[in-house]
Design a protein around this motif. Structure first.
Motif, PDB file in Angstrom:
ATOM      1  N   CYS A   8     -69.247  50.708  27.497  1.00 27.40           N
ATOM      2  CA  CYS A   8     -70.557  50.779  26.856  1.00 27.40           C
ATOM      3  C   CYS A   8     -70.874  52.243  26.616  1.00 27.40           C
ATOM      4  O   CYS A   8     -71.330  52.953  27.519  1.00 27.40           O
ATOM      5  N   CYS A  55     -68.680  47.031  30.180  1.00 32.44           N
ATOM      6  CA  CYS A  55     -69.571  46.024  29.623  1.00 32.44           C
ATOM      7  C   CYS A  55     -69.767  44.855  30.593  1.00 32.44           C
ATOM      8  O   CYS A  55     -68.783  44.230  31.022  1.00 32.44           O
ATOM      9  N   CYS A  87     -71.026  48.442  23.197  1.00 32.59           N
ATOM     10  CA  CYS A  87     -69.731  48.102  23.790  1.00 32.59           C
ATOM     11  C   CYS A  87     -68.652  48.274  22.729  1.00 32.59           C
ATOM     12  O   CYS A  87     -68.769  47.740  21.625  1.00 32.59           O
TER      13      CYS A  87
END
Length: 131
Positions: free
Chosen positions: A18, A10, A53
């Protein structure tokens, strides 16, 4: 549960993966509408992809982490596309097959996969991974 396939770490929180989620899946208990009058039938949303995320819950609508992101309501996290619960039965962390169906093949980093390709086949069953 961690994402099966991730785009990257992320860029917002720096600590999360993510991962690709697929949403808009039919729930296992869904039955076809009884009415044949199309004016009374709401079309269910088609399956669609999200990048989420697993730490800060930032959401992207495409596998490009430089694009605009958003955050769900912390008390009632909803998919920004279909407005169903983000962690509901109509969504799950995407399998490799899901990613191909979404047209996002090649957008994930295999080195971040939780389950390597040599692992048993992934389930394509709806959500069993709510946080």
């Amino acid at each position: 549960m961690s994402p099966r396939h991730s785009v990257d770490y992320c860029p917002n929180c720096g600590g999360g993966l993510c991962g690709v989620r697929i949403c808009g899946l039919p729930e296992p208990t869904e039955k076809p509408p009884k009415s044949v009058d199309s004016s009374n039938v709401n079309d269910p949303p088609l399956p669609h992809g999200l990048v989420v995320c697993d730490e800060c819950d930032a959401i992207w609508l495409e596998p490009d982490l430089t694009s605009r992101h958003q955050y769900p309501n912390g008390c009632d996290a909803r998919c920004p596309v279909c407005l169903e619960p983000l962690w509901g039965n109509q969504s799950r962390w995407a399998s490799q097959t899901d990613i191909e169906v979404l047209g996002w093949a090649g957008c994930t980093k295999p080195e971040l996969d939780v389950l390597p390709d040599s692992a048993p086949p992934e389930s394509d069953q709806p959500n069993s991974d709510a946080p």
